[in-house]
Design a protein around this motif. Structure first.
Motif, mmCIF file in Angstrom:
data_model
loop_
_atom_site.group_PDB
_atom_site.id
_atom_site.type_symbol
_atom_site.label_atom_id
_atom_site.label_comp_id
_atom_site.label_asym_id
_atom_site.label_seq_id
_atom_site.Cartn_x
_atom_site.Cartn_y
_atom_site.Cartn_z
ATOM 1 N N UNK A 354 0.845 -1.074 -0.071
ATOM 2 C CA UNK A 354 0.006 -0.037 0.065
ATOM 3 C C UNK A 354 0.785 1.235 -0.131
ATOM 4 N N UNK A 355 -0.029 2.471 -0.177
ATOM 5 C CA UNK A 355 0.679 3.686 -0.185
ATOM 6 C C UNK A 355 0.710 4.309 1.240
ATOM 7 N N UNK A 356 1.491 4.310 1.857
ATOM 8 C CA UNK A 356 1.661 4.855 3.248
ATOM 9 C C UNK A 356 1.090 6.479 3.605
ATOM 10 N N UNK A 357 1.851 7.113 2.626
ATOM 11 C CA UNK A 357 1.613 8.517 2.584
ATOM 12 C C UNK A 357 0.286 8.872 2.176
ATOM 13 N N UNK A 358 -0.550 7.966 1.482
ATOM 14 C CA UNK A 358 -1.865 8.075 1.124
ATOM 15 C C UNK A 358 -2.673 8.001 2.277
ATOM 16 N N UNK A 359 -2.285 6.781 3.073
ATOM 17 C CA UNK A 359 -3.177 6.447 4.116
ATOM 18 C C UNK A 359 -2.867 7.549 5.506
ATOM 19 N N UNK A 360 -1.638 8.223 5.366
ATOM 20 C CA UNK A 360 -1.775 9.634 6.254
ATOM 21 C C UNK A 360 -2.627 10.510 5.913
ATOM 22 N N UNK A 361 -2.816 10.837 4.423
ATOM 23 C CA UNK A 361 -3.861 11.731 3.948
ATOM 24 C C UNK A 361 -5.295 11.485 4.387
ATOM 25 N N UNK A 362 -5.630 10.366 4.271
ATOM 26 C CA UNK A 362 -6.897 9.497 4.574
ATOM 27 C C UNK A 362 -7.161 9.791 6.021
ATOM 28 N N UNK A 363 -6.031 9.632 6.855
ATOM 29 C CA UNK A 363 -6.189 9.835 8.404
ATOM 30 C C UNK A 363 -6.478 11.204 8.441
ATOM 31 N N UNK A 364 -5.851 12.178 8.091
ATOM 32 C CA UNK A 364 -6.193 13.579 8.180
ATOM 33 C C UNK A 364 -7.539 14.195 7.696
ATOM 34 N N UNK A 365 -8.063 13.191 6.582
ATOM 35 C CA UNK A 365 -9.413 13.586 6.123
ATOM 36 C C UNK A 365 -10.576 13.275 7.104
ATOM 37 N N UNK A 366 -10.084 12.046 7.846
ATOM 38 C CA UNK A 366 -11.012 11.676 8.785
ATOM 39 C C UNK A 366 -11.101 12.513 10.228
ATOM 40 N N UNK A 367 -9.810 13.103 10.540
ATOM 41 C CA UNK A 367 -10.019 13.867 11.648
ATOM 42 C C UNK A 367 -10.174 13.419 13.114
ATOM 43 N N UNK A 368 -10.137 14.181 13.944
ATOM 44 C CA UNK A 368 -10.208 13.881 15.223
ATOM 45 C C UNK A 368 -11.636 13.127 15.601
ATOM 46 N N UNK A 369 -11.869 12.370 16.762
ATOM 47 C CA UNK A 369 -12.880 11.804 17.226
ATOM 48 C C UNK A 369 -13.660 12.739 17.734
ATOM 49 N N UNK A 370 -15.017 12.642 17.858
ATOM 50 C CA UNK A 370 -15.799 13.135 18.531
ATOM 51 C C UNK A 370 -15.605 12.922 20.028
ATOM 52 N N UNK A 371 -16.032 13.878 21.067
ATOM 53 C CA UNK A 371 -15.711 13.581 22.329
ATOM 54 C C UNK A 371 -16.606 12.145 22.983
ATOM 55 N N UNK A 372 -17.802 11.918 22.545
ATOM 56 C CA UNK A 372 -18.452 10.854 23.007
ATOM 57 C C UNK A 372 -17.782 9.526 22.539
ATOM 58 N N UNK A 373 -17.238 9.659 21.337
ATOM 59 C CA UNK A 373 -16.522 8.317 20.945
ATOM 60 C C UNK A 373 -15.116 8.016 21.575
ATOM 61 N N UNK A 374 -14.591 9.253 21.835
ATOM 62 C CA UNK A 374 -13.266 9.085 22.489
ATOM 63 C C UNK A 374 -13.677 8.785 23.778
ATOM 64 N N UNK A 375 -14.442 9.141 24.634
ATOM 65 C CA UNK A 375 -14.707 8.565 26.025
ATOM 66 C C UNK A 375 -15.168 7.253 26.027
ATOM 67 N N UNK A 376 -15.891 6.975 25.137
ATOM 68 C CA UNK A 376 -16.391 5.204 25.061
ATOM 69 C C UNK A 376 -15.148 4.406 24.749
ATOM 70 N N UNK A 377 -14.126 4.955 23.889
ATOM 71 C CA UNK A 377 -12.934 4.314 23.681
ATOM 72 C C UNK A 377 -12.160 4.146 24.989
ATOM 73 N N UNK A 378 -12.029 5.237 25.912
ATOM 74 C CA UNK A 378 -11.413 5.207 26.980
ATOM 75 C C UNK A 378 -11.840 4.091 28.045
ATOM 76 N N UNK A 379 -13.248 4.129 28.193
ATOM 77 C CA UNK A 379 -13.770 3.026 29.086
ATOM 78 C C UNK A 379 -13.489 1.735 28.603
#
Length: 397
Positions: A354-379
């Motif tokens: 695969x194309x790792x830099x393109x995966x980085x670009x994809x991750x940037x497009x996804x962006x940060x998680x909403x706070x409720x999603x992040x809290x659920x992951x922590x728990x």
């Protein structure tokens, strides 16, 4: 691979038990000095707080007798048990005259850990522990110590030492220890399915990946000024800087985002491996920082990176960093290795071709998680949840 053995449901009011925790390579004192954030360190803290632990004996790996005494004489020894109840918590620091390096031949390891076993049994009796359950992170204890005085023995495998390049001379001995764990039917808790496949235990097993401490990620501090001043996107790798990192993937990412910054933060274990990256103006290699600053850096990154090479070692790892990245709500670009899968939809996996830099670009497009999603992951991925499962396996009668 067969599914890990399912154990019967735990009785709601199970009685406390005496426990011996045997450490591997790193002492309890070492754990304190590095911030108590590696898996064995976290397990000590979990056992200290767990209601099922009646009395606890923590046993360090062997250390050199002369160095230990010199350290004590110079006042450089830290005593982790000082703040604990001495009637409930004890700490054994075995010493020997041959330094800290274990012998390589299996026969010598049998002899060494037979002596270790006698020393620990004596301490168990002195402390009044009653048929304690043993949890060991040391493959040589699991394979070569008789442990007849223990009621149950659980081997907690948080890394496949038989795949670690730095331990190559001992690889045959590690394999022999795995064979003996299988023959003895010991309980095995491993951080990845790959480790369970390699050790092929015959007793009860449990898959428990690494986790996170929600308190560390609840409200991360602001990033240090030097990081905030870097041009974005800021792409971060946090962890030991060694041969696990695919330097070419890092370089390709830096070239794909010339306007941004690729930051590698951690202890440099193999300086020559990353030498080529110094020529790239937007790659910044920084030394290790305290835990609180790690959380602040990750929380301020635009995306986080796991550009690992594919080796026998990385196939078996459960990287702490990927859980920490997602704990901060960051999107991640990671090389597709089994332990990286099914962690979060914000982890973009890159196949072998695969194309790792393109995966980085994809991750940037996804962006940060909403706070409720992040809290659920922590728990869901807390160390407490992980350790409750591990301790239930180890203390099951």
């Amino acid at each position: 691979m067969s599914q890990p053995t399912a154990l019967p449901a735990e009785a709601p009011a199970a009685e406390g038990r005496d426990v011996v925790l045997s450490l591997c390579f790193v002492t309890w004192e070492d754990g304190h000095r590095r911030g108590m954030h590696f898996p064995p360190d976290r397990l000590i803290e979990a056992l200290l707080a767990h209601p099922r632990t009646r009395r606890l004996l923590v046993v360090d790996p062997y250390r050199d007798r002369l160095r230990t005494y010199a350290k004590r004489a110079l006042g450089r020894r830290l005593d982790p048990v000082r703040s604990e109840d001495p009637h409930r918590v004890r700490h054994l620091r075995p010493v020997r005259t041959r330094g800290v390096t274990d012998p390589v031949p299996v026969a010598d390891l049998e002899s060494l850990y037979g002596g270790w076993d006698t020393r620990v049994e004596r301490e168990v009796r002195r402390a009044g522990l009653e048929r304690p359950a043993v949890i060991t992170t040391n493959p040589f204890v699991a394979g070569f110590a008789p442990l007849r005085w223990a009621s149950d023995v659980t081997y907690y495998v948080w890394d496949d030492w038989a795949a670690q390049p730095g331990y190559r001379p001992w690889w045959p001995a590690f394999q022999e220890s795995y064979d003996r764990v299988r023959t003895r039917g010991l309980r095995v808790c491993a951080v990845s399915e790959e480790i369970l496949e390699r050790t092929r235990p015959s007793g009860p097993t449990l898959l428990v990946p690494n986790g996170i401490d929600p308190g560390e990620w609840d409200e991360p501090s602001p990033a240090p000024d030097w990081f905030s001043a870097l041009p974005g996107p800021r792409l971060l790798y946090a962890g030991t800087l060694d041969a696990r990192i695919d330097a070419e993937l890092v370089a390709a990412t830096a070239r794909r985002f010339p306007e941004g910054s690729v930051v590698l933060v951690g202890a440099v274990a193999d300086p020559g491996h990353l030498e080529s990256l110094h020529a790239l103006p937007n790659v910044h290699i920084r030394p290790a920082v305290p835990r609180a600053e790690i959380a602040a850096l990750i929380a301020a990154a635009d995306a986080c990176l796991v550009p690992h090479v594919r080796t026998k070692q990385t196939l078996a790892m459960s990287p702490l960093k990927i859980y920490e990245y997602v704990a901060a709500g960051r999107p991640v670009a990671a090389v597709d290795l089994p332990p990286m899968r099914d962690i979060s939809p914000r982890v973009v996996l890159v196949g072998e071709d695969g194309d790792y830099p393109s995966a980085v670009a994809h991750a940037l497009r996804i962006g940060p998680a909403p706070e409720d999603e992040r809290r659920a992951f922590l728990e869901h991925n807390s160390w407490k949840r992980r350790h409750d499962e591990l301790i239930a396996l180890a203390l099951r009668r």
